[in-house]
Design a protein around this motif. Structure first.
Motif, short mmCIF file in Angstrom:
data_model
loop_
_atom_site.label_atom_id
_atom_site.label_comp_id
_atom_site.label_asym_id
_atom_site.label_seq_id
_atom_site.Cartn_x
_atom_site.Cartn_y
_atom_site.Cartn_z
N LEU A 1 -5.47 4.79 1.59
CA LEU A 1 -4.62 5.98 1.64
C LEU A 1 -4.29 6.46 0.24
N ARG A 2 -4.01 5.51 -0.65
CA ARG A 2 -3.68 5.87 -2.03
C ARG A 2 -4.87 6.56 -2.70
N MET A 3 -6.09 6.08 -2.42
CA MET A 3 -7.26 6.71 -3.00
C MET A 3 -7.33 8.17 -2.61
N MET A 4 -7.05 8.47 -1.34
CA MET A 4 -7.12 9.84 -0.86
C MET A 4 -6.04 10.70 -1.52
N VAL A 5 -4.85 10.12 -1.68
CA VAL A 5 -3.76 10.85 -2.32
C VAL A 5 -4.08 11.11 -3.79
N LEU B 1 -1.59 -8.59 2.95
CA LEU B 1 -2.84 -8.28 2.26
C LEU B 1 -3.65 -7.23 3.01
N PHE B 2 -3.74 -7.36 4.33
CA PHE B 2 -4.51 -6.39 5.10
C PHE B 2 -3.83 -5.03 5.09
N GLY B 3 -2.51 -5.04 5.08
CA GLY B 3 -1.77 -3.79 4.97
C GLY B 3 -1.99 -3.13 3.62
N ILE B 4 -2.05 -3.95 2.57
CA ILE B 4 -2.30 -3.42 1.23
C ILE B 4 -3.69 -2.81 1.15
N ILE B 5 -4.66 -3.43 1.79
CA ILE B 5 -6.01 -2.87 1.80
C ILE B 5 -5.99 -1.48 2.43
N ALA B 6 -5.35 -1.39 3.60
CA ALA B 6 -5.27 -0.09 4.27
C ALA B 6 -4.54 0.93 3.40
#
Length: 435
Positions: free
Chosen positions: A360-364, A351-356
């Motif tokens: 990153l996905r938002m920036m992409v 879950l914490f990895g998904i948050i991070a």
């Protein structure tokens, strides 16, 4: 107005008595795993988290005039600030910070009602919010790993291969469920299924203690925490908790955009973004008054709406009533408390990895060009300051910690650095995995 033939129940339509319970129960299951994980990690009461989730959702539905079918649960963005605030002044201090964050929502809602919302998107573009979301996830990485492999997460000398095995089983099962359950309701609750699988494994290897379950009463009052009777005001708490609201506000707007597409209505225009933000803020204030974590709209429940085509606010309200009911069933709280720490550690790794990754996905998705020095500088400073845990300490009464400091510096850099791109004011979608 039911303009789409695929809609089973529109926003203001009531389900039959037979279907009402099952439809509401689906929403309860969808939010359950994530909502109880936050109090589990922060030392708050899972029962109070369920109660504040239900009360907050009902308040949200009232404030939005029953026009926004959204369910509210525990916010992941506040996990690290709550842990730090609790260490500084106990859970009462964390609740004071949550209360103040809720007030920020109210102020922003009033400003939006007066002048619109485009200014907020200009203040919080993806180049700022994306890295801050990454900080939220990666800043909690150590917590998840310690829970997974240590008998006592605060003592590095208590390494346990047995505990790690339970964490890995939970993680692997959650990954399998996430990847291979692609359709239907079960595809929306891989986290809950992973926790159940890890719990069963832990039982067979002797890590589950049923003592609390045996002694728990069926009806039991939750353990409330109130800040207004036992905590002194501190600016440290303000600077620790309040800046996190800038991230959750962006998340809220993203969820409203996604939800608008799902229900085929412009919820930003009607009932208005100011109403939904005010509802979110009031829900967070309610939680702070009884000892629950701050609330936020949940992507999982938006997913349930999208799959079932049941948009009824009566179904959402039913889920809220069920959550409130569960909060007073002592056996439910005891079962949650009996979940072994490594099980929660295993699911937290994902879950914490998904948050991070969602940051990153938002920036992409927003096409942030890190080839530009301006963008590179903003994101780099936010990441290092936030993950590194930098602190500005002027005196005993003025400290700005890690993530809050990173968010503030990101906003300032975005405003003062040259060559700032003019924002169109359009709202971007934030990955639903961030809570």
């Amino acid at each position: 107005m039911k303009s789409n033939k695929e809609i089973i129940l529109d926003i203001h339509e009531k389900p039959s008595a037979v279907n009402w319970f099952s439809l509401s129960f689906q929403h309860l299951f969808a939010m359950f795993g994530a909502t109880v994980l936050v109090p589990f990690l922060t030392g708050l009461s899972p029962a109070v988290a369920l109660l504040s989730s239900g009360l907050g959702t009902l308040a949200f539905l009232i404030i939005t005039k029953g026009q926004v079918p959204a369910y509210l649960g525990s916010s992941f963005a506040f996990i690290a600030p709550i842990i730090t605030a609790t260490a500084l002044g106990g859970p009462e201090a964390a609740m004071l910070g949550s209360f103040l964050a809720g007030l920020v929502y109210g102020v922003v809602a009033l400003v939006i009602k007066a002048v619109g919302y485009k200014w907020l998107m200009r203040l919080l573009p993806p180049v700022v919010v994306g890295p801050v979301i990454i900080v939220i996830g990666l800043g909690l990485a150590g917590v998840a790993v310690n829970m997974a492999m240590l008998e006592n997460p605060s003592d590095p000398s208590t390494y346990s291969l047995l505990h790690l095995s339970a964490a890995l089983v939970t993680l692997i099962l959650t990954v399998i469920f996430s990847v291979y359950l692609k359709k239907g309701f079960l595809s929306l609750i891989p986290v809950l299924l992973g926790i159940v699988g890890g719990y069963i494994y832990s039982y067979f290897v002797g890590l589950v203690d049923f003592t609390g379950l045996k002694t728990a009463k069926w009806f039991q009052m939750p353990e409330f925490v109130t800040f207004y009777t036992g905590v002194d005001f501190s600016w440290n708490i303000v600077w620790l908790m309040v800046p996190v609201a800038v991230v959750t506000l962006s998340e809220h707007i993203g969820h409203q955009m996604v939800l608008s597409k799902v229900v085929h209505r412009d919820l930003i225009a009607k009932p208005g973004l100011h109403r939904s933000i005010m509802g979110d803020g009031v829900a967070t204030i309610i939680a702070s008054l009884i000892g629950g974590p701050p609330n936020t709209t949940y992507g999982e429940n938006i997913g349930v709406l999208a799959i079932t085509k049941v948009f009824s606010v009566f179904v959402i309200g039913g889920a809220a009533v069920l959550a409130i009911t569960f909060a007073f069933i002592g056996k439910v709280s005891a079962i949650i408390s009996s979940i072994p720490t490594p099980v929660m550690g295993g699911v937290s790794i994902l879950l914490f990895g998904i948050i991070a990754s969602s940051g990153l996905r938002m920036m992409v998705d927003s096409k942030i060009d890190l080839g530009k020095n301006r963008n590179l500088i903003i994101s780099s400073v936010i990441l290092v300051i936030g993950i590194g845990g930098a602190i500005i300490k002027v005196s005993e009464h003025f400290e700005v910690h890690g993530m809050a400091l990173a968010a503030i510096l990101g906003i300032v850099l975005n405003l003062v650095l040259p060559d700032r791109e003019v924002e169109s004011g359009d709202v971007y979608d934030i990955n639903d995995n961030l809570k």
